[in-house]
Design an enzyme around this catalytic site. Structure first.
Site, PDB file in Angstrom:
ATOM      1  N   ASP A   1       0.805  -1.228   0.000  1.00 50.35           N
ATOM      2  CA  ASP A   1       0.000   0.000   0.000  1.00 50.35           C
ATOM      3  C   ASP A   1       0.838   1.278   0.000  1.00 50.35           C
ATOM      4  OD1 ASP A   1      -2.117  -1.758   0.240  1.00 50.35           O
ATOM      5  OD2 ASP A   1      -2.260  -1.518   2.409  1.00 50.35           O
TER       6      ASP A   1
ATOM      7  N   HIS B   1      -5.986  -9.584  -4.155  1.00 52.29           N
ATOM      8  CA  HIS B   1      -4.759 -10.237  -3.670  1.00 52.29           C
ATOM      9  C   HIS B   1      -3.779 -10.587  -4.783  1.00 52.29           C
ATOM     10  CE1 HIS B   1      -7.650 -10.538  -0.411  1.00 52.29           C
ATOM     11  NE2 HIS B   1      -6.610 -10.550   0.396  1.00 52.29           N
TER      12      HIS B   1
HETATM   13  O1  F6P Z   1      -2.265  -3.919   3.693  1.00 51.93           O
HETATM   14  C1  F6P Z   1      -2.249  -4.658   2.536  1.00 51.93           C
HETATM   15  C2  F6P Z   1      -3.603  -5.022   2.112  1.00 51.93           C
HETATM   16  O2  F6P Z   1      -3.372  -5.707   0.944  1.00 51.93           O
HETATM   17  C3  F6P Z   1      -4.624  -3.883   1.935  1.00 51.93           C
HETATM   18  O3  F6P Z   1      -4.431  -3.160   0.758  1.00 51.93           O
HETATM   19  C4  F6P Z   1      -5.932  -4.613   1.990  1.00 51.93           C
HETATM   20  O4  F6P Z   1      -6.973  -3.796   2.416  1.00 51.93           O
HETATM   21  C5  F6P Z   1      -5.651  -5.660   3.001  1.00 51.93           C
HETATM   22  O5  F6P Z   1      -4.260  -5.922   2.964  1.00 51.93           O
HETATM   23  C6  F6P Z   1      -6.406  -6.958   2.795  1.00 51.93           C
HETATM   24  O6  F6P Z   1      -5.943  -7.894   3.686  1.00 51.93           O
HETATM   25  P1  F6P Z   1      -6.549  -9.337   3.941  1.00 51.93           P
HETATM   26  O7  F6P Z   1      -7.444  -9.695   2.818  1.00 51.93           O
HETATM   27  O8  F6P Z   1      -5.337 -10.207   4.023  1.00 51.93           O
HETATM   28  O9  F6P Z   1      -7.267  -9.230   5.244  1.00 51.93           O
END
Ligand code: F6P
Length: 369
Positions: free
Chosen positions: A149, A293
């Protein structure tokens, strides 16, 4: 002078980012060069706090052999989690309740018992806030800035960001042709939490026509006007990049799941909202692509790999120099160190007067304002 180091631990926490294995490789190698042993904690701090989940051990020995040829691999050989904050650990209570419990002392006890002298903690703002708290409790800690991010303060960039932007840009390149063939509006949602770095950088590099970021609350009519203006000019398709944290002028962020103990809320869905409302306003065939992802997976770019290797080696040099409570920071031409205190809990948003954003405006990109 702090006592000499013989053993250190590495931990990778929060959402993974390409380059984590490069940090691990450099840390282990630089430590071995000083005669230090390295261990890796599995899945954030869960390897210590939930040993019953790891029959082969929640903490693994990281030999030089183990970290050979891993710098180019995505993910983390240690595993990661964003549900393992030792200061806010969810512990089952009576009647199916969950109790927010501070288990941080168990981390310090473990380090004492196992004679681990210091921690290299690789993470984003959540993990670095935890690292800062552990440092305040007496642990020797050096942080390494990680997140796709790019929303961490006091470092030019974090590793993982370049890989995410490169991939998102490639996706936009591909979407131009299919959008043009079908005269469609393609809405592309990207991660980034409450900051618009990925959307802005990929959107400009990939020549999107509109980019919606959290830092600039958007008015969808402006975006619809942009699509129609292009139509009138004979350009029958448009690409709109939407940051997951984008905020409509008189609306709310799209949230997939609310915050839980030790776990932030999950954002997502704004791309879908924008696509639906744009279709209504413009009458155009509209599709949405959520990169999600995919932005976090895969091999790091050379930039991220090099940054991560430099960060790992610099973390070991910091410990060797007796530093603690600091984060490695990327500057030019060299890395430096900043106090974790200055980073913890602070988010780096896109400055609305940045030249990158201005470049977008000069290129005719609509930001919905
Ligand atoms: O902080 C990285 C990040 O990819 C964010 O952009 C996103 O909101 C979050 O992680 C999602 O994380 P997870 O799906 O692993 O909970």
């Amino acid at each position: 002078m702090p006592q000499p180091i013989r053993r250190i631990a590495i931990c990778t926490g929060g959402g993974d980012a390409p380059g984590l294995n490069a940090v691990i490789r450099a840390t282990v190698t630089a430590a071995a060069d000083r005669g230090w042993e390295c261990v890796g904690i599995r899945d954030g701090y869960n390897g210590i706090l939930q040993p019953e989940r790891y029959p082969a051990g929640g903490v693994m020995l990281l030999t030089l052999e183990r970290v050979l040829s891993i710098a180019h691999l995505g993910g983390t050989i240690l595993g990661s989690t964003n549900k393992g904050d030792p200061f806010h650990f969810p512990v089952p209570g009576p009647d199916g309740t969950v109790i927010d419990t501070d288990r941080s002392s168990e981390i310090l006890d473990y380090f004492r018992r196992e004679q681990i002298d210091a921690l290299v903690s690789v993470g984003g703002d959540g993990s670095l806030t935890i690292s800062n708290e552990l440092h305040r409790k007496g642990l020797r800690v050096v942080g390494v800035p990680k997140t796709i991010d790019n929303d961490l303060d006091k470092t030019f960039t974090t590793f993982g960001f370049d890989t995410a932007v490169s991939f998102a840009t490639e996706c936009l390149d591909r979407l131009h042709s299919t959008a043009e063939s079908h005269h469609r509006v393609m809405v592309v949602e990207v991660m980034g939490r409450y900051a618009g770095w990925i959307a802005l950088h990929a959107g400009i590099a990939g020549e999107a026509h509109a980019i919606l970021i959290p830092e600039i609350p958007f008015d969808l009519d402006k975006v619809a006007n942009k699509v129609q203006e292009r139509e009138a000019q004979g350009h029958k398709y448009s690409l709109v990049v939407v940051a997951e944290g984008a905020l409509p002028h008189h609306g709310q962020r799209a949230v997939l799941a609310p915050a839980e103990i030790g776990h932030a809320e999950r954002l997502g869905g704004m791309g879908e909202n924008v696509a639906r409302d744009l279709a209504q306003r413009t009458g155009k065939d509209t599709r949405v692509v959520v990169l999600g992802h995919l932005l976090r997976g895969g091999s790091p770019t050379a930039f991220d790999r090099l940054a991560a290797l430099r960060f790992g080696a610099a973390a070991v040099r910091a410990l060797d120099d007796g530093l603690s409570g600091v984060m490695v920071s990327l500057g030019f031409p060299n890395v430096s160190y900043v106090n974790l205190e200055e980073v913890a809990g602070r988010m780096k948003a896109v400055p609305t007067d940045s030249d990158t954003l201005q470049t977008g405006r000069d290129l005719g990109v609509c930001f919905g304002d």
